[in-house]
Scaffold this active site. Structure first.
Site, PDB file in Angstrom:
ATOM      1  N   ASP A 526      -6.819  -2.701   6.919  1.00  0.00           N
ATOM      2  CA  ASP A 526      -5.493  -3.084   7.397  1.00  0.00           C
ATOM      3  C   ASP A 526      -5.580  -3.163   8.917  1.00  0.00           C
ATOM      4  O   ASP A 526      -6.486  -2.593   9.529  1.00  0.00           O
ATOM      5  CB  ASP A 526      -4.476  -2.031   6.947  1.00  0.00           C
ATOM      6  N   ASP A 725      -3.315   2.669   6.180  1.00  0.00           N
ATOM      7  CA  ASP A 725      -2.545   3.866   6.545  1.00  0.00           C
ATOM      8  C   ASP A 725      -1.073   3.805   6.155  1.00  0.00           C
ATOM      9  O   ASP A 725      -0.348   4.762   6.355  1.00  0.00           O
ATOM     10  CB  ASP A 725      -2.634   4.106   8.060  1.00  0.00           C
ATOM     11  N   ASP A 729      -0.080  -0.034   1.767  1.00  0.00           N
ATOM     12  CA  ASP A 729      -1.501  -0.038   1.398  1.00  0.00           C
ATOM     13  C   ASP A 729      -1.790   0.789   0.149  1.00  0.00           C
ATOM     14  O   ASP A 729      -2.899   0.740  -0.384  1.00  0.00           O
ATOM     15  CB  ASP A 729      -2.352   0.522   2.556  1.00  0.00           C
TER      16      ASP A 729
END
Length: 836
Positions: A526, A725, A729
């Site tokens: 990410d 995080d 996700d």
């Protein structure tokens, strides 16, 4: 009877705390371990370093109490489930009748608050029955589905309920039961070991009390362990035979049962054994300690595994905690009532006040505000919402009041779909223990066959007394093949490796994550909070010709000081860091979706986007090239005008972490392909990827898209790791072969991941990779030790050397060999402490 919760203040105070707890601050609570009060680590309060950890206190008095007896304030027992809770970081705490109580979860906290006397008296309420129609599945064999609880017919593990668990679901009853059985086994096995093995270390306790008495004492100590504690093992061993699926439990049942029954016969009827097998005082050796210690050691492995599995349920419960429990519904007559979210229907009008969470998916009917959507997009910047804009349930309303129309409720909401994705992804994993079961499927019948053959050969062609020799040979075969080392091989390596990883800031959930990570070839990351810092920062101040940079920054920050927009906060903070002086602004006005304007003395100041400059008749052509350059770098650009003339521009961006670039290079060097998958826009994502040399970019992705990407890559044969995080996700982290959570992010991301990097440092992935390779190598060595001893010991115990050398391996030597295999496994696992 009164209950007092430290957060039970006014409604406004409660909402603020709720917002802090689940919204902007996702880090663990910092709590005074003595009195339980929450403490701001940044505040000027007393602190103390103890064993590598920093503890914060509300006062010098609490600090002095801790310093005097720190062991009294490190952990507390959850009164509901009995788990140990870290007092300094406990998120759930309350006082009852002057006494402090700490809880492992919101569920345990709520159960205690509902009926404290039931838990304080020891009469705990029975667990809530599962809803009618609940199906159960095996965590190791997802294809096994049952309409009632029980054990898996393939591996013997307890079946778990399918679907989404209740938000207040209590602790795993199997973990509580096995923990209790472990303690009983350990407490009774210790004196057994001292009594039986003491003579080897000069402890002559056995000689002092006499062999017959010692044997009966061993029988008394071992019987509760074998006939009570080990009952689940025997039940699973029996089921493995009934289902014709031999596994580790078959070996454990045979080994423990044979050792105990042989020793029982030797105690009650020693006369049937030949003189050559008698020890001191012509007593027949017994092996109660082998049976008891095997049970205790296997329980160690089981408890470790159950604790790891319990965290997967915590991930879903953390997601469920994001959903508000009530909503403020507006009636047809304009009256407003707080109702449970379950009662909301599509078409209802709802009021969402500042600091509250949006109750369900819908759209804005009236009002304007900014919404923190980081739980869905992972992006740190709140999004402006006006009439007609979409709202997502669980997101946080920042500063304005909104009237919304409910559109999707119940299982149709985005948050509910994320929960279901996580639940399904977690059930789809296969653990490392299946390798042991595959070997056991061949090993178990082979050992049993060897024992039967040994008994038959000795009974028909062996020397006199044939029956005694046959019995001893069969017992020796089964004892030496008992899977004590087999049960330790994986848990010992994992226990040592996880401790070693923690020293390097790498938290590993279970053996599965380590095994799979060594084989990963594709890493998905990410952007926000993983590659970047996760918060906007002022990066550039570019004045127009003839404008002083200090004046530009001073007036821009002074104007933005009156705004509640997150970008304004970044500009003000950046100006203060650079030492800019701020002045008073009059006539402040905000233009929704465009910018702000006001007067600094006699100077009219405006700050905003190109649309606002166009409204004011200000040309931005002079800085167009700089604007395009900054946007190409993924930065947000805002123009500043003085008295209707372009004065310059300021740019804000989410900075790349200082360690990211070197970490990406190291990961490339290790052979990993790196893909960025982010909910951010394509231009910003490509700018960051180009700067870091990332192989592939997937932008504008929702949670379903990230999980779909992982499914696509795995279908092509890739072994995929996902690092992220945010709440967005969580489904991807759970679906990946290995999920890697940044410790600076959301709790649910850490709960869904197999690996968590405590410091949020991407270099931790490189360290985790090395650790995984060393651990899997160590586990395979342990299994080689365990099976190698058996491969050599079984023929010896069966008596293959007797015709040539006249040597017959007695059960005592068989037990020693079995113990030696366990010692070898433990010693080999301890080498991981030195891993670099």
């Amino acid at each position: 009877m009164t209950l007092h919760d430290e957060h039970d203040h006014s409604r406004h105070g409660h909402d603020q705390q709720h917002h802090h707890h689940y919204g902007e601050a996702q880090d663990a609570v910092t709590r005074d371990p003595v009195c339980g009060m929450t403490v701001d680590p940044k505040a000027d309060k007393p602190s103390l370093d103890y064993h590598g950890h920093t503890f914060h206190f509300c006062s010098e008095g609490c600090r002095n109490k801790f310093e005097a007896t720190p062991e009294n304030y490190l952990t507390a027992k959850d009164p509901v489930c009995g788990m140990d809770v870290d007092r300094a970081t406990a998120r759930h705490f309350m006082k009852h009748e002057g006494e402090k109580f700490y809880f492992c979860s919101a569920g345990c906290n709520a159960k205690f608050e509902a009926d404290p006397s039931a838990y304080l008296s020891g009469n705990r309420p029975p667990p809530k029955p599962m809803p009618k129609g609940t199906l159960y599945t095996c965590p190791m064999h997802p294809e096994v589905v049952s309409d009632h609880p029980g054990d898996c017919p393939k591996c013997g593990m307890a079946l778990e309920p399918m679907g989404v668990p209740a938000a207040d679901e209590g602790p795993n009853p199997e973990l509580i039961d096995f923990t209790r059985r472990l303690w009983v086994s350990a407490v009774l096995s210790l004196p057994l070991l001292i009594l039986s093995m003491g003579p080897m270390f000069g402890l002559m306790l056995r000689d002092r009390i006499g062999e017959p008495t010692a044997t009966w004492v061993e029988l008394v100590l071992a019987t509760p362990v074998v006939l009570w504690a080990a009952l689940p093992f025997f039940r699973r061993a029996w089921n493995s035979l009934v289902n014709r699926s031999p596994n580790m439990w078959t070996l454990i049942g045979l080994g423990v049962g044979t050792a105990y029954l042989y020793s029982l016969v030797a105690t009650l009827a020693p006369g049937i054994f030949p003189m050559s097998f008698r020890g001191h005082g012509e007593a027949v050796p017994v092996y109660f300690e082998a049976a008891s210690v095997i049970v205790a050691l296997v329980f160690v492995g089981q408890v470790l595994e159950l604790k790891a599995r319990e965290r997967t349920g915590s991930a879903i419960r953390a997601l469920l905690d994001l959903a508000p429990k009530t909503a403020r519904r507006i009636g047809a007559d304009g009256s407003e009532t707080d109702v449970p979210v379950d009662e909301i229907r599509a078409g209802d009008r709802l009021r969402v006040r500042p600091g509250e969470r949006v109750p369900v998916d819908g759209s804005v009917a009236d009002g304007q505000s900014t919404i923190d959507e980081s739980m869905i997009t992972g992006e740190p910047l709140p999004v402006e919402k006006t009439e007609g804009d979409a709202l997502t349930g669980g997101t946080i309303n920042k500063n304005g009041t909104l009237i919304m129309i409910a559109e999707k409720v119940g299982a149709e909401t985005t948050l509910s779909r994320i929960v279901e994705l996580v639940a399904k992804a977690q059930r789809s994993r296969a653990p490392i223990q299946t390798m042991v079961d595959r070997v056991s499927a061949v090993f178990v019948p082979a050992v049993v066959a060897a024992a039967i053959i040994a008994f038959a050969v000795w009974a028909f062609v062996g020397p006199e007394p044939r029956l005694a020799h046959a019995l001893l040979a069969a017992v020796a075969v089964l004892i030496i093949a008992c899977p004590c080392a087999l049960g330790l091989a994986t848990p010992m390596s994992i226990m040592i490796a996880t401790g070693r990883g923690a020293q390097e800031g790498v938290l590993v959930r279970d053996a599965e994550a380590l095994e799979r990570f060594a084989k990963v070839d594709t890493l998905i990351v990410d952007k926000t909070g993983t590659l970047t810092e996760g918060k906007p920062n002022l990066t550039d101040i570019i004045p127009a010709a003839g404008v002083d940079e200090a004046q530009l920054l001073s007036l821009a920050a002074s104007l933005e000081r009156g705004s509640e927009h997150p970008l304004a906060e970044a500009i003000v903070a950046g100006a203060q860091e650079r030492g800019a002086s701020l002045v008073d602004i009059s006539g402040f006005a905000a233009k929704t979706g465009k910018g702000v304007e006001g007067n600094a003395g006699d100077t009219a100041v405006a700050l905003g986007n190109a649309a606002m400059m166009a409204d004011l008749g200000v040309s931005t052509d002079a800085l167009q090239a700089e604007t395009e350059r900054l946007r190409g770098d993924g930065k947000t650009v805002m123009f500043v005008a003085f008295d209707g003339q372009l004065a310059g521009l300021v740019a804000v961006a989410d900075r790349i972490k200082p360690t990211t670039s070197a970490a990406i290079k190291a990961l490339h060097d290790s052979g990993l392909k790196i893909i960025m998958a982010t909910g951010d826009n394509t231009q910003t994502a490509k700018a960051v990827a180009a700067h870091l040399g990332i192989d592939e970019v997937r932008a504008d992705m929702l949670p379903e898209g990230k999980k779909a990407l992982i499914d696509e890559l795995r279908a092509k044969g890739n072994v995929v790791a996902m690092a992220g995080d945010g709440v967005n996700d969580a489904p991807a982290l759970a679906a990946a072969d290995v999920g890697i959570a940044m410790g600076t992010g959301a709790d649910v991301a850490m709960e869904s991941a197999g690996i968590t990097l405590v410091k949020g440092d991407l270099n931790g992935i490189v360290r985790a990779r090395h650790l995984s390779e060393a651990t899997i190598r160590n586990i395979k060595q342990n299994l080689a030790f365990a099976f190698g001893y058996n491969a050599l010991g079984v023929p010896l115990a069966a008596g293959v050397l007797y015709p040539v050398f006249g040597l017959l391996l007695s059960p005592m030597i068989a037990a020693a060999a079995m113990s030696l295999s366990s010692v070898s496994v433990i010693a080999n696992a301890l080498r991981l402490r030195l891993a670099k």
